[in-house]
Scaffold this motif. Sequence first.
Motif, PDB file in Angstrom:
ATOM      1  N   GLY A 118      37.807  30.652 -13.514  1.00 40.43           N
ATOM      2  CA  GLY A 118      38.701  31.585 -14.185  1.00 40.43           C
ATOM      3  C   GLY A 118      40.037  30.931 -14.534  1.00 40.43           C
ATOM      4  N   PHE A 119      40.606  30.234 -13.560  1.00 41.49           N
ATOM      5  CA  PHE A 119      41.889  29.568 -13.820  1.00 41.49           C
ATOM      6  C   PHE A 119      41.733  28.414 -14.806  1.00 41.49           C
ATOM      7  N   GLU A 120      40.620  27.703 -14.682  1.00 45.32           N
ATOM      8  CA  GLU A 120      40.389  26.591 -15.609  1.00 45.32           C
ATOM      9  C   GLU A 120      40.344  27.095 -17.052  1.00 45.32           C
ATOM     10  N   MET A 121      39.679  28.233 -17.261  1.00 41.85           N
ATOM     11  CA  MET A 121      39.486  28.701 -18.634  1.00 41.85           C
ATOM     12  C   MET A 121      40.793  29.139 -19.299  1.00 41.85           C
ATOM     13  N   VAL A 122      41.705  29.753 -18.544  1.00 40.38           N
ATOM     14  CA  VAL A 122      42.980  30.125 -19.190  1.00 40.38           C
ATOM     15  C   VAL A 122      43.914  28.925 -19.354  1.00 40.38           C
ATOM     16  N   ALA A 123      43.710  27.874 -18.551  1.00 37.52           N
ATOM     17  CA  ALA A 123      44.616  26.719 -18.638  1.00 37.52           C
ATOM     18  C   ALA A 123      44.171  25.706 -19.700  1.00 37.52           C
ATOM     19  N   ARG A 124      42.956  25.859 -20.218  1.00 38.88           N
ATOM     20  CA  ARG A 124      42.455  24.901 -21.215  1.00 38.88           C
ATOM     21  C   ARG A 124      43.258  24.963 -22.509  1.00 38.88           C
ATOM     22  N   ASP A 125      43.404  23.829 -23.165  1.00 39.37           N
ATOM     23  CA  ASP A 125      44.083  23.767 -24.462  1.00 39.37           C
ATOM     24  C   ASP A 125      43.452  24.741 -25.457  1.00 39.37           C
ATOM     25  N   ALA A 126      42.126  24.891 -25.394  1.00 41.06           N
ATOM     26  CA  ALA A 126      41.424  25.739 -26.367  1.00 41.06           C
ATOM     27  C   ALA A 126      41.852  27.193 -26.279  1.00 41.06           C
ATOM     28  N   CYS A 127      42.396  27.599 -25.136  1.00 36.74           N
ATOM     29  CA  CYS A 127      42.770  28.999 -24.931  1.00 36.74           C
ATOM     30  C   CYS A 127      43.976  29.383 -25.778  1.00 36.74           C
ATOM     31  N   HIS A 128      44.924  28.460 -25.907  1.00 34.14           N
ATOM     32  CA  HIS A 128      46.127  28.781 -26.689  1.00 34.14           C
ATOM     33  C   HIS A 128      46.859  27.492 -27.039  1.00 34.14           C
ATOM     34  N   ASP A 129      47.432  27.432 -28.247  1.00 34.06           N
ATOM     35  CA  ASP A 129      48.216  26.266 -28.663  1.00 34.06           C
ATOM     36  C   ASP A 129      49.442  26.081 -27.789  1.00 34.06           C
ATOM     37  N   ASP A 130      50.037  27.201 -27.386  1.00 35.40           N
ATOM     38  CA  ASP A 130      51.334  27.162 -26.722  1.00 35.40           C
ATOM     39  C   ASP A 130      51.148  27.070 -25.206  1.00 35.40           C
ATOM     40  N   PRO A 131      51.607  25.976 -24.586  1.00 37.40           N
ATOM     41  CA  PRO A 131      51.441  25.841 -23.133  1.00 37.40           C
ATOM     42  C   PRO A 131      52.216  26.900 -22.355  1.00 37.40           C
ATOM     43  N   VAL A 132      53.260  27.466 -22.957  1.00 40.53           N
ATOM     44  CA  VAL A 132      53.976  28.575 -22.295  1.00 40.53           C
ATOM     45  C   VAL A 132      52.996  29.711 -22.022  1.00 40.53           C
ATOM     46  N   VAL A 133      52.149  29.998 -22.990  1.00 43.33           N
ATOM     47  CA  VAL A 133      51.170  31.078 -22.837  1.00 43.33           C
ATOM     48  C   VAL A 133      50.115  30.710 -21.809  1.00 43.33           C
TER      49      VAL A 133
ATOM     50  N   LEU B 117      46.598  31.366  -4.378  1.00 39.64           N
ATOM     51  CA  LEU B 117      47.982  30.955  -4.146  1.00 39.64           C
ATOM     52  C   LEU B 117      48.238  29.530  -4.645  1.00 39.64           C
ATOM     53  N   GLY B 118      47.239  28.663  -4.476  1.00 38.62           N
ATOM     54  CA  GLY B 118      47.386  27.294  -4.979  1.00 38.62           C
ATOM     55  C   GLY B 118      47.671  27.281  -6.473  1.00 38.62           C
ATOM     56  N   PHE B 119      46.908  28.063  -7.230  1.00 38.08           N
ATOM     57  CA  PHE B 119      47.128  28.110  -8.680  1.00 38.08           C
ATOM     58  C   PHE B 119      48.454  28.788  -9.020  1.00 38.08           C
ATOM     59  N   GLU B 120      48.785  29.819  -8.252  1.00 41.00           N
ATOM     60  CA  GLU B 120      50.056  30.496  -8.508  1.00 41.00           C
ATOM     61  C   GLU B 120      51.225  29.516  -8.339  1.00 41.00           C
ATOM     62  N   MET B 121      51.164  28.689  -7.306  1.00 42.07           N
ATOM     63  CA  MET B 121      52.314  27.826  -7.021  1.00 42.07           C
ATOM     64  C   MET B 121      52.535  26.764  -8.092  1.00 42.07           C
ATOM     65  N   VAL B 122      51.463  26.213  -8.672  1.00 39.52           N
ATOM     66  CA  VAL B 122      51.698  25.219  -9.737  1.00 39.52           C
ATOM     67  C   VAL B 122      52.080  25.874 -11.061  1.00 39.52           C
ATOM     68  N   ALA B 123      51.734  27.153 -11.235  1.00 39.17           N
ATOM     69  CA  ALA B 123      52.035  27.827 -12.509  1.00 39.17           C
ATOM     70  C   ALA B 123      53.433  28.447 -12.530  1.00 39.17           C
ATOM     71  N   ARG B 124      54.086  28.523 -11.371  1.00 38.37           N
ATOM     72  CA  ARG B 124      55.414  29.131 -11.322  1.00 38.37           C
ATOM     73  C   ARG B 124      56.445  28.324 -12.103  1.00 38.37           C
ATOM     74  N   ASP B 125      57.406  28.988 -12.690  1.00 36.70           N
ATOM     75  CA  ASP B 125      58.497  28.323 -13.401  1.00 36.70           C
ATOM     76  C   ASP B 125      59.209  27.310 -12.501  1.00 36.70           C
ATOM     77  N   ALA B 126      59.356  27.658 -11.226  1.00 32.78           N
ATOM     78  CA  ALA B 126      60.096  26.802 -10.300  1.00 32.78           C
ATOM     79  C   ALA B 126      59.441  25.433 -10.145  1.00 32.78           C
ATOM     80  N   LEU B 139      45.282  23.201 -14.863  1.00 32.43           N
ATOM     81  CA  LEU B 139      43.976  22.793 -15.383  1.00 32.43           C
ATOM     82  C   LEU B 139      43.372  21.673 -14.543  1.00 32.43           C
ATOM     83  N   SER B 140      44.181  20.663 -14.226  1.00 33.44           N
ATOM     84  CA  SER B 140      43.647  19.532 -13.463  1.00 33.44           C
ATOM     85  C   SER B 140      43.303  19.951 -12.038  1.00 33.44           C
ATOM     86  N   LEU B 141      44.078  20.864 -11.478  1.00 32.65           N
ATOM     87  CA  LEU B 141      43.765  21.358 -10.133  1.00 32.65           C
ATOM     88  C   LEU B 141      42.446  22.134 -10.138  1.00 32.65           C
ATOM     89  N   ALA B 142      42.210  22.908 -11.181  1.00 32.14           N
ATOM     90  CA  ALA B 142      40.950  23.639 -11.294  1.00 32.14           C
ATOM     91  C   ALA B 142      39.778  22.663 -11.419  1.00 32.14           C
TER      92      ALA B 142
END
Lengths: 290, 290
Positions: A118-133, B117-126, B139-142
């Motif tokens: 699940g996390f891999e799929m939203v983090a993939r480049d293909a999911c969105h151009d903008d890494p913020v998203v 929690l692992g994914f949450e921590m790398v995705a946080r703005d901080a 993505l790489s962690l997944a």
Amino acid sequence: MSFDDGLASAASAIGTHLETVLADFPDLPVTRAMGYAVAGGKRLRGYLVLEGARLHGVAPERAIWPACAIEAIHAYSLVHDDLPCMDDDDLRRGLPTVHRKWDEATAVLAGDALQTLGFEMVARDACHDDPVVRADLALSLARASGAQGMVLGQALDMAAEQADTPLTLDEITALQAGKTGALICWAAEAGARMARVDLTPLTGYAQRLGLAFQIADDILDVEGDAAQMGKAVGKDADRGKATFVSLLGLDGAKRRAETLVTEACDCLSLYGAEAINLQQAARFVIARRT
Amino acid sequence: MSFDDGLASAASAIGTHLETVLADFPDLPVTRAMGYAVAGGKRLRGYLVLEGARLHGVAPERAIWPACAIEAIHAYSLVHDDLPCMDDDDLRRGLPTVHRKWDEATAVLAGDALQTLGFEMVARDACHDDPVVRADLALSLARASGAQGMVLGQALDMAAEQADTPLTLDEITALQAGKTGALICWAAEAGARMARVDLTPLTGYAQRLGLAFQIADDILDVEGDAAQMGKAVGKDADRGKATFVSLLGLDGAKRRAETLVTEACDCLSLYGAEAINLQQAARFVIARRT
């Protein structure tokens, strides 16, 4: 296209996409179990993602990624919920649960890997151009599914089963906001996140939809047909658990669900006729028989 | 500062940070179990993140997030590995495993939420100013932890236990590259990802380090002291499983680990004296007694 046809079409697209993604994985019992667990189901959460994305002009080939992600997270939660140490269910969607078809170890691992996917799929480049998203989708998905979201709801549910007194309406509402509400909310909001617009209307819609969904589940547990639903019914009443039906009565629960659905639809009024599919989805949630 | 002091200092910073993060979670058995599971341990993976980040000038208050993330993912894998349906272990780091101290349902949920929690921590703005980096870390962690990484290794391990013939050296090397190697690799590379520089030297270092780590584990399973290690030893030999020791002999395994550590250190030569801590970490991996 009718709502039913739209839901079926979305379900088909999601199923096909998940099969394509999983085809890249090595062929092992655990990956076969992942495919088995993520196959089928109504795909309501994935449909909410696709419709929320369409409403904001997000391309379907982008939106399919968070749609599949939320279905993978949902599937992981079901596989682990069904385990003997949790709900101990033998059937899911009319088929043997993963630990019955394979074994418990495979079910634990397949659930674990579905969460990761699940996390891999939203983090993939293909999911969105903008890494913020992409980062925002990953962060919000983690918050919706972890110990401040879905897992919190499951933990409160476990605590309630061991408590001496049944839950109050406020407590069961808080429990369900986590257990089923958090993922439904994320699904409905994902399209607005992808378009980087205000989430408020979708959040209002989704919170009411999520609660109506759970009330409908409690009604189905009383009125539903086990054969049609493909899983056991009446389990909550047998255990003496507080449910929306035990707290509000059958008629009261139905009225509450109706009110919530009306309110959910009203939250989308600023979208005009474009929101008709999401409004029909809300009606579907309380009209479904499974 | 000596290597031992540096490792202890990193372990302390990681432990404190994880406690702070978990203090925001509601107080329930599942969140207490999460804190219990993620406490203690050598923090080798977190140390690799912090040192890899320092090597590239990444601020420690940023690097602490992926350091804690990899420790949360590692802890989740141990909680689920210890379950009765998996390795069925009663002790971990000299203390009761999570399912022994609480119950299996709490262990399943706590592991699930630690992964989240692992994914949450790398995705946080901080974690990083740049969302490209946050999305890349997620993505790489997944990929490192899912069914093409750590879970793949665990699945191959399960398949090997049921196979008629023991694994070959190539097969066990592939298995371990997933089971223990993938997370160690991610940890060593994370600092370079945060600095957005070429990962190649760190990847070369980490692949050899990961393999040396597993060979050392197999040696400890033969030579180690259960009381000192705080967990059962000799389990692999009892089960007749192929290990690096059974395939290479005790002396051969030790020589192979030594060679790998030398090669791992050589991979970092372009960093000069700055890489001394990571080189000492590699030596530590094969010298450790637990």
